[in-house]
Scaffold this motif. Structure first.
Motif, PDB file in Angstrom:
ATOM      1  N   LYS A  49      31.676  45.473  47.022  1.00 27.56           N
ATOM      2  CA  LYS A  49      32.978  45.660  46.355  1.00 27.56           C
ATOM      3  C   LYS A  49      33.631  46.962  46.797  1.00 27.56           C
ATOM      4  N   GLU A  50      32.811  47.998  46.899  1.00 26.46           N
ATOM      5  CA  GLU A  50      33.355  49.324  47.257  1.00 26.46           C
ATOM      6  C   GLU A  50      33.940  49.346  48.662  1.00 26.46           C
ATOM      7  N   SER A  51      33.383  48.503  49.556  1.00 22.59           N
ATOM      8  CA  SER A  51      33.787  48.625  50.954  1.00 22.59           C
ATOM      9  C   SER A  51      34.748  47.534  51.405  1.00 22.59           C
ATOM     10  N   TYR A  52      34.982  46.548  50.566  1.00 17.37           N
ATOM     11  CA  TYR A  52      35.802  45.420  51.016  1.00 17.37           C
ATOM     12  C   TYR A  52      36.792  44.984  49.937  1.00 17.37           C
ATOM     13  N   LYS A  53      38.073  45.099  50.265  1.00 18.69           N
ATOM     14  CA  LYS A  53      39.137  44.788  49.282  1.00 18.69           C
ATOM     15  C   LYS A  53      39.146  43.323  48.874  1.00 18.69           C
ATOM     16  N   GLY A  54      38.820  42.448  49.811  1.00 19.78           N
ATOM     17  CA  GLY A  54      38.865  41.015  49.509  1.00 19.78           C
ATOM     18  C   GLY A  54      37.637  40.527  48.752  1.00 19.78           C
ATOM     19  N   SER A  55      36.834  41.482  48.256  1.00 19.31           N
ATOM     20  CA  SER A  55      35.550  41.095  47.669  1.00 19.31           C
ATOM     21  C   SER A  55      35.698  40.259  46.401  1.00 19.31           C
ATOM     22  N   VAL A  56      36.781  40.470  45.635  1.00 17.62           N
ATOM     23  CA  VAL A  56      36.870  39.814  44.323  1.00 17.62           C
ATOM     24  C   VAL A  56      36.795  38.291  44.467  1.00 17.62           C
ATOM     25  N   SER A  57      37.612  37.734  45.374  1.00 15.20           N
ATOM     26  CA  SER A  57      37.606  36.268  45.507  1.00 15.20           C
ATOM     27  C   SER A  57      36.326  35.780  46.174  1.00 15.20           C
ATOM     28  N   ALA A  58      35.764  36.593  47.083  1.00 13.91           N
ATOM     29  CA  ALA A  58      34.498  36.183  47.724  1.00 13.91           C
ATOM     30  C   ALA A  58      33.374  36.141  46.685  1.00 13.91           C
ATOM     31  N   LEU A  59      33.374  37.124  45.774  1.00 16.59           N
ATOM     32  CA  LEU A  59      32.314  37.185  44.757  1.00 16.59           C
ATOM     33  C   LEU A  59      32.463  36.067  43.724  1.00 16.59           C
ATOM     34  N   LYS A  60      33.713  35.703  43.447  1.00 19.33           N
ATOM     35  CA  LYS A  60      33.963  34.592  42.537  1.00 19.33           C
ATOM     36  C   LYS A  60      33.388  33.309  43.160  1.00 19.33           C
ATOM     37  N   ARG A  61      33.620  33.197  44.453  1.00 21.56           N
ATOM     38  CA  ARG A  61      33.118  32.026  45.164  1.00 21.56           C
ATOM     39  C   ARG A  61      31.591  32.009  45.190  1.00 21.56           C
ATOM     40  N   LEU A  62      31.007  33.199  45.236  1.00 23.01           N
ATOM     41  CA  LEU A  62      29.540  33.297  45.253  1.00 23.01           C
ATOM     42  C   LEU A  62      28.943  32.616  44.014  1.00 23.01           C
ATOM     43  N   GLU A  63      29.652  32.734  42.880  1.00 23.68           N
ATOM     44  CA  GLU A  63      29.172  32.066  41.656  1.00 23.68           C
ATOM     45  C   GLU A  63      29.025  30.565  41.890  1.00 23.68           C
ATOM     46  N   ASP A  64      30.047  29.963  42.540  1.00 25.38           N
ATOM     47  CA  ASP A  64      30.002  28.509  42.815  1.00 25.38           C
ATOM     48  C   ASP A  64      28.861  28.176  43.762  1.00 25.38           C
ATOM     49  N   VAL A  65      28.706  29.014  44.778  1.00 21.75           N
ATOM     50  CA  VAL A  65      27.660  28.741  45.775  1.00 21.75           C
ATOM     51  C   VAL A  65      26.285  28.809  45.107  1.00 21.75           C
ATOM     52  N   ARG A  66      26.118  29.792  44.222  1.00 19.15           N
ATOM     53  CA  ARG A  66      24.842  29.900  43.489  1.00 19.15           C
ATOM     54  C   ARG A  66      24.607  28.666  42.640  1.00 19.15           C
ATOM     55  N   MET A  67      25.642  28.207  41.976  1.00 20.26           N
ATOM     56  CA  MET A  67      25.542  27.037  41.111  1.00 20.26           C
ATOM     57  C   MET A  67      25.101  25.828  41.946  1.00 20.26           C
ATOM     58  N   ARG A  68      25.745  25.649  43.078  1.00 22.72           N
ATOM     59  CA  ARG A  68      25.381  24.508  43.942  1.00 22.72           C
ATOM     60  C   ARG A  68      23.929  24.635  44.387  1.00 22.72           C
ATOM     61  N   GLY A  69      23.530  25.866  44.682  1.00 26.22           N
ATOM     62  CA  GLY A  69      22.156  26.113  45.121  1.00 26.22           C
ATOM     63  C   GLY A  69      21.157  25.737  44.032  1.00 26.22           C
ATOM     64  N   ARG A  70      21.483  26.114  42.780  1.00 30.09           N
ATOM     65  CA  ARG A  70      20.585  25.803  41.652  1.00 30.09           C
ATOM     66  C   ARG A  70      20.479  24.297  41.450  1.00 30.09           C
ATOM     67  N   LYS A  71      21.646  23.618  41.516  1.00 28.78           N
ATOM     68  CA  LYS A  71      21.653  22.152  41.337  1.00 28.78           C
ATOM     69  C   LYS A  71      20.778  21.495  42.389  1.00 28.78           C
ATOM     70  N   ARG A  72      20.962  21.980  43.636  1.00 27.57           N
ATOM     71  CA  ARG A  72      20.214  21.384  44.743  1.00 27.57           C
ATOM     72  C   ARG A  72      18.711  21.569  44.520  1.00 27.57           C
ATOM     73  N   SER A  73      18.308  22.763  44.034  1.00 27.34           N
ATOM     74  CA  SER A  73      16.873  22.979  43.888  1.00 27.34           C
ATOM     75  C   SER A  73      16.329  22.208  42.683  1.00 27.34           C
ATOM     76  N   MET A  74      17.220  21.872  41.700  1.00 26.99           N
ATOM     77  CA  MET A  74      16.768  21.062  40.573  1.00 26.99           C
ATOM     78  C   MET A  74      16.536  19.622  41.004  1.00 26.99           C
ATOM     79  N   ILE A  75      17.457  19.145  41.866  1.00 30.04           N
ATOM     80  CA  ILE A  75      17.320  17.768  42.363  1.00 30.04           C
ATOM     81  C   ILE A  75      16.113  17.664  43.282  1.00 30.04           C
ATOM     82  N   GLY A  76      15.857  18.765  43.989  1.00 31.25           N
ATOM     83  CA  GLY A  76      14.664  18.843  44.803  1.00 31.25           C
ATOM     84  C   GLY A  76      14.888  18.577  46.270  1.00 31.25           C
TER      85      GLY A  76
END
Ligand code: ATP
Ligand code: MG
Length: 279
Positions: free
Chosen positions: A252-279
């Motif tokens: 965040k400190e080094s990149y101005k565009g971080s806010v939207s990238a970090l918001k997107r990271l939440e979605d990517v994490r969610m997809r990752g969790r779903k995938r590991s639940m499905i197996g």
């Protein structure tokens, strides 16, 4: 008046500075790349030579085309990033074997002192394991405040480096702790510590290995880059996982565009969790 002809191209090529072939120390042999420590232009300037060997099972023309494309892609990436002030080794040279029977391609870059962050974190994990065993503590319980601060500082610098990369519009594609080098600030600090104590985490982060890098303006790509790094910390260095948020602080400190990238990271994490639940 005689016209000045440039020398033939082959002469120019053979006189371009080449890594010194008599001064090669192998440091890494992977399936895709071989790394050597060598010197460049003077015997006191260390350099890293990365060779993409030819693959004998591939058709020679295709093989030459692929290894050449990949090394060129990596070289262009390094060149662009150095120009933009991102923390990567400077590119010194690049070439490929024109002969169809040997499709090797290579690049030479600035030598980065120190070693991969992975090595330092593995030492740290070993040290903590010892402390935990000695005091009969559960995993991670032996981390004292000063140790925590040290690792948090390192993670923040890593986030800062990745932020610089994304600011330049580049996605690394393979962010692991093996592809992050920790360069000590002074020569004395560079002395290899093999002891069992808590290792130093001082120094600058230098990113390497741009074989899978690409230019992108998509938050999704940046988020996946961060997610890959988060997973790498979790699987290779379990005791550091709970400090991963510190990487994001540095980002965040080094990149101005971080806010939207970090918001997107939440979605990517969610997809990752779903995938590991499905197996
Ligand atoms: N510029 C450098 N200075 C010092 N050591 C380096 C440098 N570049 C690479 N190394 C060392 O060599 C190792 C392998 O390099 P690199 O990660 O580029 O290869 P790789 O993982 O096989 O590449 P790829 O994934 O592109 O096939 C690194 O982990 C690091 O220890
Ligand atoms: Mg690598």
């Amino acid at each position: 008046m005689p016209t000045a002809h440039p020398p033939p191209f082959s002469t120019i090529l053979s006189s371009t500075p080449q890594p010194s072939p008599t001064d090669l120390t192998p440091i890494y042999q992977g399936a895709e790349a071989h790394l050597y420590r060598t010197t460049f232009l003077s015997s006191t300037t260390p350099a890293a030579l990365k060779i993409r060997p030819s693959k004998p099972y591939r058709h020679p023309i295709l093989d030459r085309r692929l290894t050449r494309a990949r090394i060129l892609q990596e070289a262009r990436c390094l060149q662009k990033l150095v120009k933009e002030g991102v923390s990567v080794p400077a590119l010194l040279g690049v070439d490929w074997e024109p002969n169809a029977d040997n499709g090797s391609s290579w690049l030479v870059m600035e030598w980065v002192e120190g070693g991969p962050v992975r090595v330092q974190l593995e030492r740290w994990e070993r040290y903590l394991k010892g402390v935990e065993r000695e005091r009969g503590l559960a995993m991670g319980e032996g981390i004292e405040k000063s140790e925590e601060e040290k690792v948090r500082g390192l993670m923040r610098r890593i986030g800062g480096a990745v932020g610089g990369l994304h600011r330049a519009g580049v996605i690394h594609g393979d962010l692991t702790t093996s592809n992050l080098m920790l360069r000590p600030k002074s020569a004395e600090a560079a002395v290899d510590e093999e002891g069992e104590g808590s290792p130093s985490m001082e120094g600058d982060i230098v990113m390497i290995d741009f074989g899978l890098a690409m230019q992108s303006a998509q938050d999704e790509d940046r988020a996946v880059d961060l997610y890959v790094l988060e997973r790498a910390f979790g699987s290779s260095h379990p005791r550091t996982e709970r400090f991963f948020e510190e990487v994001l602080v540095g980002y965040k400190e080094s990149y101005k565009g971080s806010v939207s990238a970090l918001k997107r990271l939440e979605d990517v994490r969610m997809r990752g969790r779903k995938r590991s639940m499905i197996g």
